[in-house]
Structures are given as structure tokens and as C-alpha cells.
Design a protein around this motif. Structure first.
Motif, mmCIF file in Angstrom:
data_model
loop_
_atom_site.group_PDB
_atom_site.id
_atom_site.type_symbol
_atom_site.label_atom_id
_atom_site.label_comp_id
_atom_site.label_asym_id
_atom_site.label_seq_id
_atom_site.Cartn_x
_atom_site.Cartn_y
_atom_site.Cartn_z
ATOM 1 N N ALA A 408 64.141 59.844 71.949
ATOM 2 C CA ALA A 408 64.557 60.522 73.176
ATOM 3 C C ALA A 408 63.631 61.693 73.507
ATOM 4 O O ALA A 408 63.232 61.896 74.653
ATOM 5 C CB ALA A 408 65.994 61.017 73.033
ATOM 6 N N GLY A 409 63.275 62.459 72.464
ATOM 7 C CA GLY A 409 62.414 63.616 72.683
ATOM 8 C C GLY A 409 61.066 63.221 73.228
ATOM 9 O O GLY A 409 60.531 63.845 74.146
ATOM 10 N N LYS A 410 60.516 62.159 72.651
ATOM 11 C CA LYS A 410 59.191 61.726 73.099
ATOM 12 C C LYS A 410 59.243 61.184 74.511
ATOM 13 O O LYS A 410 58.287 61.348 75.278
ATOM 14 C CB LYS A 410 58.652 60.661 72.145
ATOM 15 C CG LYS A 410 57.839 61.277 71.045
ATOM 16 C CD LYS A 410 57.385 60.231 70.071
ATOM 17 C CE LYS A 410 57.253 60.828 68.699
ATOM 18 N NZ LYS A 410 57.700 59.871 67.681
ATOM 19 N N ILE A 411 60.350 60.511 74.858
ATOM 20 C CA ILE A 411 60.460 59.993 76.225
ATOM 21 C C ILE A 411 60.367 61.142 77.213
ATOM 22 O O ILE A 411 59.640 61.088 78.189
ATOM 23 C CB ILE A 411 61.789 59.221 76.404
ATOM 24 C CG1 ILE A 411 61.772 57.966 75.540
ATOM 25 C CG2 ILE A 411 62.000 58.852 77.865
ATOM 26 C CD1 ILE A 411 63.068 57.203 75.556
ATOM 27 N N GLN A 412 61.110 62.224 76.918
ATOM 28 C CA GLN A 412 61.067 63.370 77.819
ATOM 29 C C GLN A 412 59.670 63.975 77.852
ATOM 30 O O GLN A 412 59.136 64.282 78.907
ATOM 31 C CB GLN A 412 62.070 64.447 77.378
ATOM 32 C CG GLN A 412 63.534 64.057 77.509
ATOM 33 C CD GLN A 412 63.943 63.777 78.943
ATOM 34 O OE1 GLN A 412 63.256 64.131 79.875
ATOM 35 N NE2 GLN A 412 65.073 63.102 79.109
ATOM 36 N N ARG A 413 59.103 64.174 76.681
ATOM 37 C CA ARG A 413 57.859 64.933 76.583
ATOM 38 C C ARG A 413 56.678 64.144 77.157
ATOM 39 O O ARG A 413 55.796 64.716 77.784
ATOM 40 C CB ARG A 413 57.599 65.289 75.116
ATOM 41 C CG ARG A 413 56.509 66.303 74.903
ATOM 42 C CD ARG A 413 56.663 66.975 73.534
ATOM 43 N NE ARG A 413 56.671 65.991 72.463
ATOM 44 C CZ ARG A 413 55.556 65.547 71.859
ATOM 45 N NH1 ARG A 413 54.380 65.974 72.241
ATOM 46 N NH2 ARG A 413 55.639 64.672 70.875
ATOM 47 N N LEU A 414 56.658 62.848 76.900
ATOM 48 C CA LEU A 414 55.464 62.080 77.256
ATOM 49 C C LEU A 414 55.616 61.277 78.541
ATOM 50 O O LEU A 414 54.637 60.962 79.197
ATOM 51 C CB LEU A 414 55.100 61.126 76.111
ATOM 52 C CG LEU A 414 54.824 61.799 74.775
ATOM 53 C CD1 LEU A 414 54.662 60.760 73.680
ATOM 54 C CD2 LEU A 414 53.575 62.659 74.890
ATOM 55 N N ILE A 415 56.830 60.890 78.881
ATOM 56 C CA ILE A 415 57.008 60.004 80.032
ATOM 57 C C ILE A 415 57.645 60.741 81.216
ATOM 58 O O ILE A 415 57.111 60.743 82.312
ATOM 59 C CB ILE A 415 57.901 58.786 79.660
ATOM 60 C CG1 ILE A 415 57.359 58.104 78.413
ATOM 61 C CG2 ILE A 415 58.028 57.839 80.837
ATOM 62 C CD1 ILE A 415 56.036 57.405 78.605
ATOM 63 N N VAL A 416 58.781 61.383 80.977
ATOM 64 C CA VAL A 416 59.558 61.901 82.106
ATOM 65 C C VAL A 416 59.002 63.220 82.645
ATOM 66 O O VAL A 416 58.681 63.338 83.823
ATOM 67 C CB VAL A 416 61.046 62.074 81.697
ATOM 68 C CG1 VAL A 416 61.838 62.649 82.847
ATOM 69 C CG2 VAL A 416 61.616 60.747 81.264
ATOM 70 N N LEU A 417 58.878 64.212 81.736
ATOM 71 C CA LEU A 417 58.487 65.545 82.214
ATOM 72 C C LEU A 417 57.133 65.578 82.931
ATOM 73 O O LEU A 417 57.016 66.216 83.988
ATOM 74 C CB LEU A 417 58.503 66.550 81.060
ATOM 75 C CG LEU A 417 59.865 67.155 80.762
ATOM 76 C CD1 LEU A 417 59.779 68.133 79.605
ATOM 77 C CD2 LEU A 417 60.426 67.855 81.990
ATOM 78 N N PRO A 418 56.093 64.896 82.399
ATOM 79 C CA PRO A 418 54.822 64.948 83.127
ATOM 80 C C PRO A 418 54.959 64.466 84.567
ATOM 81 O O PRO A 418 54.377 65.061 85.490
ATOM 82 C CB PRO A 418 53.914 64.024 82.320
ATOM 83 C CG PRO A 418 54.486 64.025 80.960
ATOM 84 C CD PRO A 418 55.973 64.161 81.137
ATOM 85 N N GLN A 419 55.729 63.425 84.762
ATOM 86 C CA GLN A 419 55.897 62.919 86.131
ATOM 87 C C GLN A 419 56.775 63.847 86.952
ATOM 88 O O GLN A 419 56.519 64.094 88.137
ATOM 89 C CB GLN A 419 56.521 61.521 86.099
ATOM 90 C CG GLN A 419 55.706 60.513 85.334
ATOM 91 C CD GLN A 419 56.296 59.120 85.442
ATOM 92 O OE1 GLN A 419 56.464 58.600 86.535
ATOM 93 N NE2 GLN A 419 56.631 58.528 84.315
ATOM 94 N N ALA A 420 57.836 64.343 86.305
ATOM 95 C CA ALA A 420 58.774 65.199 87.035
ATOM 96 C C ALA A 420 58.096 66.486 87.479
ATOM 97 O O ALA A 420 58.200 66.905 88.637
ATOM 98 C CB ALA A 420 59.980 65.511 86.160
ATOM 99 N N LEU A 421 57.372 67.121 86.558
ATOM 100 C CA LEU A 421 56.742 68.402 86.892
ATOM 101 C C LEU A 421 55.660 68.215 87.939
ATOM 102 O O LEU A 421 55.494 69.051 88.825
ATOM 103 C CB LEU A 421 56.154 69.041 85.624
ATOM 104 C CG LEU A 421 57.186 69.521 84.619
ATOM 105 C CD1 LEU A 421 56.508 70.134 83.413
ATOM 106 C CD2 LEU A 421 58.120 70.546 85.259
#
Lengths: 503, 376
Positions: A408-421
Motif C-alpha cells: 500500500a505504501g509503495k502504491i501511494q509513493r510511486l504510483i498515486v502521489l506523483p500523478q496526484a501532485l
């Protein structure tokens, strides 16, 4: 150039064969006639606007050349550093050199590693050019030089020149770092930045910040190194690394954790030693409660942004969490802080907080409390902006990541947050700029910020009641504008580079 | 397995941070622990019950503001940053002015160092909340002593350092000589001030019709007065004096004063010990002027025969120093005079340049109102 030439060659050839549409290039006179005076009401509007613009221009120039800027010349130091003791101004300068050194190395290293990544991926690389850098920061540079034109003595000229030199030299230095040493370069930059604080503030509360910052940075470096060693972070290795890790741990699991614990405790001891060393030597210096002017305004802004952003991201993630405690805590925090005006939060920290403690307890100084409030305030707003970005990331991205076995942590860090930010950069920068201008509220709790300096200068006996606010307020506005404009310009540059709105 | 290890790593890091915090926090822990939480609260509540006052005072002896200031080594003083003569900040970043000098007086008395002051610039709306919050130890910001402030604002007013009053300024060639001549005159005044209230009250009572021309700030009022938009400008007479020097046109300040504005230091209610310290430190400047002791001649008083002066300066009388029991060093008056000066010096330094005559603020021996109880 060669492309254009061959193009025009083709053009010439073709024009002989077929009829091209008539050229639209007009003479300036025709252009004016067609666009500004093509009918009676456009002519009228044009005339009115020309008159208005000319009037404004004449008045502005008249103001510029007729005004007496003595008030600014006398109070230049007050505008820049507030009540910082004048015979200790060397601290400000040295701190400025170190800070610019830190920024230079940091930006140099980042530029170099971005180049390396781009080369690796076969993307176009950005040429390095000093004129480009000047173009990016022309507003700040121009305004600083304008400010400097009011200086009466030599030291400010030497000081400002040295500040720029420090930046350029250290950026050159940072560019020469091996891209693989990115983390170490950034750590070094952070070290210089904290050192600059230490020079300025001596062994005050900032000593603790320095040691804490060093410890935090060092831990980050360690974690990063640890992750790099194992190839974590590169998505394609994630599935594999799990297997590899399970079977290729060189020594038993317990020893590993014990080792980390031991190294942390050892580090703690070392840092405590450093801390005692620092506090036992009196370095003099002035904590941020003695700062003021433009310096204070910029510092509060930087702190507000750099602490508010991570906290805000955590809050945004917390709000999306499935855990009820975390979710409700985030929601309550965000909604409370966003629902209350910044002024009332500042007044609360200023007037009510001391009432909750006994008078002989040393609670943190006013500015420290302000920092906490500003961090909380900007974090709440940033959280909502980031949440917007998080919701814009398609669910399929998360599901695909889950399917490939990411945690879950990696999904946020590598997939979701870069796109979201990436999606919310304009809104984020808008928030930063508004925070920058909100710092002028520090006035109401008795801090001498850049804006308030204007009022103070106008109350000095020799400038009292002469309507000189007409000189000082434009001066202050120019300062605010230069930084806000540069922020928004830089954000557009980052957007372009990341292809926001294109990809 | 994997999750467990991550958790353990996290715990290890947390433990390390705790160890740091514990080890590094040692020195600050002592100060934080024994805080007597009740002192301030009880003291504030007890002020309404005179019988309990002594007990509150007893409690204050240990953990009151005086002890806090001494422990801190610095006096937090609330001042004005935008009133020339009383409190403003010069180009070098120094706080200067009449009120600021009295902050220095208190610091010299309590800490023996007039420079050990941390100034907080305040505007007129924040000053009382800030004082109540304890963010400042003493408020010296051209604050008028009134009954409702004493009562409602939980403020405790000390010795009046400056007797001000609302006055009037007219153009140099004006025919107006007194308030009675101002029938149908246009009067420039700031919005939302007691000045405006006084104006309405006094002119209403006397049945004099007038037109109030209201402004938000002096920056707007000043050019309007110069341009002749109003015939009269009214505010505190000290303010009028300060402005008249910068206008560049001939003006005249009338002798009529329509209100009483006694200005002086203010402390929060509920700490008698601290109030007495501030009060006696302030009054020492006036006593010094009465004795003719200045910052330049104080050394010549070291072997004076006058027992009153010896007692005042904390010098030995028959081998013994008189103890006032105020909780501050016996030589506090000497410190004040040598580091800041006597009342006359402070006045000359800050207010005389504005063209303010001593008048009401002269010593009682010169027919003024400056009269202090004896130091014995």
C-alpha cells in the motif's frame, strides 16, 4: 535553422505552381487602422485607453522622479532585517552566503541528476545556461538590485554581489557531482542550509532545529541508501525484490534489526554530544524572535511551505484512509482549521495559549507559536488541494499496482502521489503565494514584518505625517510582487517540464 | 515476516528519537516540571476579595512575575512603534521614546541592566488582551488611565508619567482663539477614537455647532488640514505638538484642553508585588529629579551627607543600607539614574524636541503635578 531554410525553399517552388492565400503581413500603419480604428466605437475605446495609459505612465514616472526616497534610503536595513542588531549584521550576510551555497549545490545536484535520468530514458535534455537562469529569476534579481540602489554604504553591494557569487560557484560545484551521489549532495546542501541558520541564530532554539534537522536528514539518507541497495523504488523490480529479499538476506533477521537499533542509539549519543557541545559554546546569535522585515517574511513563508506540504499530504492521505481513527482525526483537523480565519488562529496562539500555562513556565516564543499555526493552516488547505489530486488519479492505476504486488505504501509513493501532485501544481502554488502574502498578518501579533516596517518608518519623527506611505507602500508591494511572480513563473516551468495538461 | 520487520525498523527509529529527546531534554526538564499551576489563577480570582489579597501576595512571593522576569533575565515590555516621542523604531532598529525609556527604567531596577528589554509593538486594540495573556510584563504605551479600564480590562495603572489632554490646533492666520470661537467650524478628527467622543460630548454640552471631518489615519488627515479642508485639528496635545513641527505651515496650538489623559505604565491585575516594583521604579525617576540627581552627576553623590539621598540611592547610613523590601536590589534607584536618567532627562531627551513644554508635567515644586511619596 536548416529546417526553416529548406522549408522556405519548398515554399518558393510551390508558389510558382499554385496560388497561395494572400500574405497577412500588414504594415504597422495598416495593422493599427484595421485593429484599433476600424470603426467609430473602436476608435473611441482606443483613444480613451491611450489617454488612460499615457496618464498613468506620466503620473508613475512623475512619482518616481519627484518622490523623495530618503525614507527608504535611511530605513533600508529596517525594511530588510527589521530590528536585527546592526553591529551583528555580518551574521545575516554569512548566513546568506551559506544559504545561497546550499541552494546552489542543491539546484546543481538536482539539475545534474535530472539530466542523467533524461539521458537514460532518451528524453531531450535541458541545456545548462546562465542566461536561462537569469531569465527565470530576473524579477527577484532586478528588485534586489533596485533595493540595493538605496544603499548608502559599500558593504551591502559587496554583500549582495558575494551572495550571487556564492550561488553560482556552488551551483557549478553541484553540477560536477556524480549523479549517483545525488542524495549525498542534497544532504550536503541541507547541512549548509542548517549551518546558515546556526550562524544567524547561534545556540538558541535553532540549535535544536539544526541537530534535529541533521538527524532527520541523516535518517532519510540512510533509508534511501537502504532502499537503493535493495533496488526498491524501481517499479519493475518490485515483484522480484520481494523474492530476492526473502532468500538473500546475508545475516539473520534479528541481527539486522539489532544492528539498526544499535546504529540509531549510537547516532543519538553522537547527536546529543553535538548538542551539548553546541549549547556549551556560546555562539551568540539571535533567535527568530529578533528577526524582522523582508527576512522574517521570507523565512516564515519558507517554513510554512516546507513543513505544511508534507503535513498536508499526510492529512490528505489520512482523510482517504480506511482506518476510522485516522480518517476522522484528519477530517476534524482539516475542517476545524479551514473553518477558522487565520487571524483568529494567530490571536489564539498569541493571546490565549499563554493563559493555559503558568507564568514561570517558558513556553515557546511568539514566533515559534506562529510557525506552528501557519504550518497547521497551510497544511489544512494543502490537504484539500492534494485530495483533489488524489481523486483525479484513475482507480485503474491503484488496481494495476495492487495486481503487480506492490504494498500500500509503495502504491501511494510511486504510483498515486506523483500523478496526484503533478495534477495540482497550479493550485498548490496558488496556496503558497497566498501564504506568502498572508504572512503580513504577523503585524497584528506585534511582529515587525516587511509590510509593518512601512508603517514604522512613516512614524519616525523626520518622516511623520508627510504622506510618505505613497513611497513606502509601492516599495513594499514591489518586493512582494517579485517573489510571488517568481514563484508562479517557476511553477509554470515545472508544469511544462512535467507535461501537465499535455499528457 | 516482511511487515514485522518493517514495524521493528520503525520501532527502532522511534526508540532512537525518544532516546534523543530524553537525553537532550534533560536541561530543559527541570524548568518545566515544578510549575505551580494554581498561582496565577488564584491570584486573579482573589483580587475581588480584599481579605484574600494578603494570601495571594504570599503566594506571589515565590512564583510571581517578578521572579519570572528575574529568571528570564529580560523584561517583556509592550510599547507603541508608531508614535514619535513616546515610542517608535529608528532607522537602526532601536526602540526609542518616552515610554520606551520607562521600560528601560523598570529593567534597570529589576535586572540592573536597562538594555535587558524585549519590546513588543502593539496597537491600541491588542494592548489589553496582550497584557492579560501575560505575554508582556508591563504595558507602557501612551495608555490613558480610566475607571472602566481599571475595572473591566483587569488592568492595574501605575504612577502617571505624562499628563496629556485633548487639544486643538489651528492655522497660524486663523481667527479662532478658543473653543467658544469654533461655532460652525470644520474640525479634523480621527474616526472611532475617544477624541471624537470627547469632541461630541463637550461641544454638545456647550451647544456649539460644528462639522466633524473624520479620517481613518493621520496620513490622510494631515494633508487635508494643510490644504485647508478643516480649520481645526484635534487630538492629544502631545500629538499636536509632534505633528505641528512637520507640517511646514504656520500653526497655533490653543491653550484649551477638553479632556484629562493621564498616561503611565500598566500591569495586569493580581500581582501586587510586581505592581509595586514597577510603580516605585517609575517614581524613582521623579524623586531623582527632585533631588537634582542626574545620570552625569550621580557619582558625586557617592559621599553625600544627606541621609534622604543616601537612603534613596541605596548607600550605607551608619554602616547599614535601608531595605525597602520591594524585592529588588537596594541600589535600584542608582541603577535607574545612571543607566537611563531622571524624569527631567527622559523628558528632555524625548518630548522637548517635539516642542512640548513641561507645564502640568513639571515637578510639584515648580507648580506641576509630578509628586511622589517619600522613599523611606
Amino acid at each position: 535553422m536548416s529546417v526553416t531554410n529548406s522549408g522556405s525553399g519548398v515554399h518558393d517552388e510551390v508558389s510558382e505552381v499554385s496560388e497561395l492565400p494572400p500574405s497577412h503581413r500588414l504594415s504597422p500603419g495598416d495593422w493599427i487602422k484595421q485593429n484599433l480604428f476600424n470603426n467609430w466605437y473602436n476608435s473611441l475605446i482606443t483613444a480613451v485607453f491611450i489617454f488612460a495609459i499615457a496618464f498613468a505612465l506620466v503620473r508613475t514616472l512623475g512619482w518616481l522622479f519627484s518622490s523623495d526616497f530618503l525614507i527608504i534610503r535611511r530605513n533600508l536595513a529596517l525594511f530588510m532585517v527589521g530590528q536585527f542588531p546592526r553591529d551583528e549584521l555580518w551574521r545575516s550576510w554569512v548566513s546568506g552566503y551559506l544559504l545561497m551555497g546550499s541552494l546552489g549545490i542543491g539546484s546543481g545536484v538536482l539539475w545534474r541528476s535530472a539530466q542523467a535520468v533524461a539521458e537514460e530514458k532518451g528524453l531531450p535534455t535541458e541545456p545548462h545556461s546562465w542566461p536561462d537562469l537569469l531569465r527565470r529569476f530576473w524579477a527577484i534579481i532586478a528588485v534586489l538590485i533596485f533595493f540595493l540602489s538605496f544603499a548608502r554604504t559599500v558593504p551591502p553591494f559587496v554583500g549582495l554581489a558575494t551572495v550571487f557569487v556564492a550561488f553560482f560557484i556552488s551551483r557549478e560545484l553541484g553540477r560536477r557531482f556524480n549523479p549517483a551521489m545525488r542524495t549525498r549532495g542534497l544532504f550536503f546542501a541541507g547541512l549548509l542550509g542548517l549551518l546558515s541558520l546556526l550562524v544567524l541564530a547561534g545556540t538558541g532554539g535553532l540549535g535544536a532545529l539544526t541537530v534535529g534537522g541533521l538527524f532527520g536528514a541523516w535518517t532519510l539518507v540512510e533509508v534511501r541508501r537502504y532502499a537503493d541497495e535493495r533496488g526498491v523504488g524501481a517499479p519493475e523490480t518490485i515483484g522480484a525484490s520481494r523474492r530476492v529479499r526473502r532468500w538473500h538476506i546475508p545475516y539473520p533477521f534479528k541481527r539486522r534489526v539489532g544492528g539498526i537499533l544499535a546504529s540509531r542509539v549510537a547516532a543519538a549519543v553522537v547527536f546529543c554530544g553535538v548538542w551539548y557541545g553546541l549549547t556549551s559554546v556560546d555562539l551568540g546569535g539571535f533567535g527568530w524572535d529578533d528577526w524582522g522585515g523582508l527576512h522574517l517574511t521570507l523565512f516564515v513563508t519558507v517554513i510554512g511551505i516546507s513543513t505544511g506540504l508534507p503535513v498536508g499530504i499526510l492529512l490528505a492521505l489520512g482523510r482517504q484512509s480506511d482506518l476510522p481513527v485516522i480518517k476522522s482525526a484528519s477530517v476534524i483537523f482539516i475542517e476545524f482549521v479551514r473553518g477558522v480565519p487565520l487571524i483568529s488562529l494567530l490571536l489564539f496562539s498569541w493571546l490565549m495559549l499563554p493563559l493555559l500555562f503558568p507564568i514561570d513556565l517558558d513556553i515557546p516564543g511568539p514566533l515559534t507559536r506562529v510557525m506552528i499555526v501557519i504550518t497547521a493552516f497551510s497544511a489544512a488547505y494543502i490537504a484539500e488541494i492534494v485530495r483533489g489530486g488524489l481523486q483525479a488519479v484513475p482507480r485503474g492505476q491503484v488496481e494495476a499496482a495492487q495486481a503487480s504486488g506492490m504494498s500500500a505504501g509503495k502504491i501511494q509513493r510511486l504510483i498515486v502521489l506523483p500523478q496526484a501532485l503533478r495534477a495540482v501544481i497550479p493550485a498548490l502554488v496558488g496556496q503558497f503565494i497566498s501564504l506568502f502574502k498572508d504572512t503580513s498578518l504577523l503585524t497584528i501579533i506585534g511582529l515587525l514584518d516587511f509590510l509593518e516596517t512601512s508603517a514604522v518608518a512613516n512614524a519616525q519623527p523626520e518622516f511623520l505625517g508627510q504622506g510618505l506611505v505613497a513611497v513606502t507602500y509601492p516599495f513594499v508591494a514591489l518586493g512582494y510582487w517579485a517573489f510571488a511572480y517568481t514563484m508562479s513563473k517557476e511553477s509554470r516551468r515545472v508544469e511544462e517540464r512535467l507535461g501537465v495538461g499535455v499528457r | 515476516m516482511n511487515k514485522n520487520r518493517n514495524l521493528l525498523r520503525l520501532l527502532a527509529a522511534l526508540l532512537a528519537i525518544v532516546v534523543i529527546a530524553a537525553a537532550c531534554g534533560d536541561d530543559s526538564g527541570d524548568a518545566a516540571e515544578p510549575a505551580p499551576t494554581t498561582t496565577a489563577a488564584t491570584a486573579t480570582e482573589d483580587t475581588t476579595a480584599p481579605a484574600a489579597n494578603d494570601m495571594a501576595e504570599e503566594a506571589e512571593e515565590e512564583g510571581g512575575r517578578l521572579a519570572a522576569v528575574v529568571a528570564r533575565g529580560e523584561l517583556n515590555c509592550g510599547v507603541n512603534a508608531t508614535l514619535p516621542g513616546f515610542g517608535n523604531i529608528d532607522a537602526d532598529g532601536n526602540n526609542t521614546g518616552f515610554d520606551v525609556d520607562f521600560c528601560r527604567v523598570v529593567a534597570a531596577a529589576v535586572l540592573g541592566d536597562a538594555d535587558a528589554v524585549s519590546y513588543t509593538p502593539l496597537d491600541s486594540t491588542q494592548r489589553f488582551p496582550t497584557l492579560q495573556a501575560g505575554e508582556i510584563d508591563v504595558l507602557i504605551r501612551n495608555t490613558t488611565w480610566t475607571a472602566s479600564r481599571d475595572g473591566n480590562e483587569q488592568a492595574n495603572f501605575m504612577f502617571t508619567t505624562f499628563y496629556d489632554g485633548q487639544g486643538f490646533m489651528v492655522h497660524g492666520d486663523s481667527s479662532i482663539q478658543s473653543v467658544e470661537d469654533m461655532s460652525n467650524a470644520s474640525i479634523c478628527v480621527l474616526q472611532g477614537t475617544t477624541t471624537l467622543l470627547n469632541l461630541n460630548a463637550v461641544f454638545g454640552d456647550r451647544g456649539i455647532p460644528f462639522t466633524a471631518v473624520e479620517f481613518q489615519s493621520n496620513d490622510e488627515l494631515q494633508p487635508a488640514f494643510v490644504a485647508g479642508q478643516c480649520e481645526v485639528w484635534t487630538t492629544d496635545s502631545s500629538g499636536l505638538a509632534a505633528f505641528s513641527a512637520t507640517l511646514g505651515i504656520p500653526t497655533r496650538i490653543l491653550s484649551d484642553i477638553i479632556s484629562k489623559e493621564p498616561l503611565g505604565p500598566v500591569v495586569a491585575d493580581g500581582d501586587t508585588e510586581w505592581a509595586q516594583v514597577v510603580n516605585w521604579a517609575t517614581m524613582a525617576t521623579v524623586q531623582a529629579e527632585e533631588y537634582g540627581i542626574t545620570s552625569s552627576n550621580i557619582s558625586s553623590f557617592a559621599d553625600t551627607e544627606d541621609s534622604n539621598i543616601r537612603r534613596f540611592l541605596g548607600l550605607e547610613i551608619e554602616g547599614e543600607v535601608t531595605e525597602f523590601g520591594l524585592g529588588i536590589p537596594d541600589d535600584f534607584a542608582s541603577q535607574i539614574i545612571s543607566q537611563v536618567g531622571n524624569y527631567g532627562e527622559i523628558y528632555e531627551r524625548n518630548l522637548a524636541p517635539l516642542g512640548l513644554e513641561r507645564e502640568r508635567n513639571a515637578l510639584w515644586t515648580d507648580g506641576g503635578l509630578m509628586y511622589v511619596p517619600p522613599f523611606r
